[in-house]
Design a protein around this motif. Sequence first.
Motif, PDB file in Angstrom:
ATOM      1  N   VAL A  10      -2.882  -0.328  -6.868  1.00  0.00           N
ATOM      2  CA  VAL A  10      -1.985  -0.294  -5.713  1.00  0.00           C
ATOM      3  C   VAL A  10      -2.602   0.423  -4.510  1.00  0.00           C
ATOM      4  N   LEU A  11      -3.163   1.600  -4.702  1.00  0.00           N
ATOM      5  CA  LEU A  11      -3.708   2.365  -3.585  1.00  0.00           C
ATOM      6  C   LEU A  11      -5.217   2.165  -3.425  1.00  0.00           C
ATOM      7  N   GLY A  12      -5.747   1.156  -4.074  1.00  0.00           N
ATOM      8  CA  GLY A  12      -7.182   0.904  -4.029  1.00  0.00           C
ATOM      9  C   GLY A  12      -7.645   0.231  -2.745  1.00  0.00           C
ATOM     10  N   PRO A  13      -8.860  -0.282  -2.770  1.00  0.00           N
ATOM     11  CA  PRO A  13      -9.418  -0.940  -1.585  1.00  0.00           C
ATOM     12  C   PRO A  13      -8.546  -2.111  -1.110  1.00  0.00           C
ATOM     13  N   HIS A  14      -8.626  -2.371   0.177  1.00  0.00           N
ATOM     14  CA  HIS A  14      -7.901  -3.473   0.827  1.00  0.00           C
ATOM     15  C   HIS A  14      -6.385  -3.278   0.790  1.00  0.00           C
ATOM     16  N   PHE A  15      -5.957  -2.020   0.872  1.00  0.00           N
ATOM     17  CA  PHE A  15      -4.524  -1.706   0.832  1.00  0.00           C
ATOM     18  C   PHE A  15      -3.762  -2.432   1.935  1.00  0.00           C
ATOM     19  N   LEU A 144       1.180  -6.731  -7.732  1.00  0.00           N
ATOM     20  CA  LEU A 144       1.959  -7.490  -6.756  1.00  0.00           C
ATOM     21  C   LEU A 144       3.440  -7.145  -6.877  1.00  0.00           C
ATOM     22  N   THR A 145       3.924  -7.044  -8.108  1.00  0.00           N
ATOM     23  CA  THR A 145       5.326  -6.688  -8.347  1.00  0.00           C
ATOM     24  C   THR A 145       5.624  -5.280  -7.839  1.00  0.00           C
ATOM     25  N   CYS A 146       4.686  -4.366  -8.001  1.00  0.00           N
ATOM     26  CA  CYS A 146       4.869  -3.003  -7.514  1.00  0.00           C
ATOM     27  C   CYS A 146       5.071  -2.984  -6.001  1.00  0.00           C
ATOM     28  N   PHE A 147       4.222  -3.687  -5.282  1.00  0.00           N
ATOM     29  CA  PHE A 147       4.374  -3.779  -3.825  1.00  0.00           C
ATOM     30  C   PHE A 147       5.736  -4.377  -3.472  1.00  0.00           C
TER      31      PHE A 147
END
Length: 196
Positions: A10-15, A144-147
């Motif tokens: 989730v907080l990784g690259p390309h946030f 994706l669900t988390c976002f």
Amino acid sequence: PRARPPPSWVLGPHFWYKLRHTLPIGLLFGLKYVVTNLGLMLLPTSTHLLLQGTDILWTVAAAISLNRERVGLPEWGACLLCAAGSFCLGLRVGASLEAPLLPLAVNLASPALLGLCVSTLRSATVELMRWDGPLKGTMTHGELTCFKLVLSSLTAALGALLLEGLWAQPFHEAHAHAAGGRATGRKPPCWEAVAT
């Protein structure tokens, strides 16, 4: 064989890339929950649920217009039957309510929003999980669900504050009027809990 890149998180690259593509999904899902609850305030549950049955019509319309998907004869048949059922139901509800336009519009907006939710979820999934994209196919369905859930929860919470707080009295009066009763002037349950 080439090594697979590490999974995305989730907080990784390309946030910001992920947020840009999941923001419409989260906002639409949250707004759908708000409109659904507003619709339940304005019409009896049985009528509300029957109008929710038009969601297939709106989903197919969004798939055609937003995602450029092709629709076959069975899909068109289902859409026409849904539209006919909604029209008949709308006539019945319109005859039994004093001001039928707002309750019907709100209760038909909810399945329309669901169609937009499904369509934007599909297009975002395709974009975020493609192998030639910035994430190299490493985004999981869970991420994706988390976002989606964080964004939709924030949207729904804001809508609940508006419906249960700032705008609560007019909607509760409209609901009481639609149910054939009088508005009590009582504050919504959330305010009673906050006041104690």
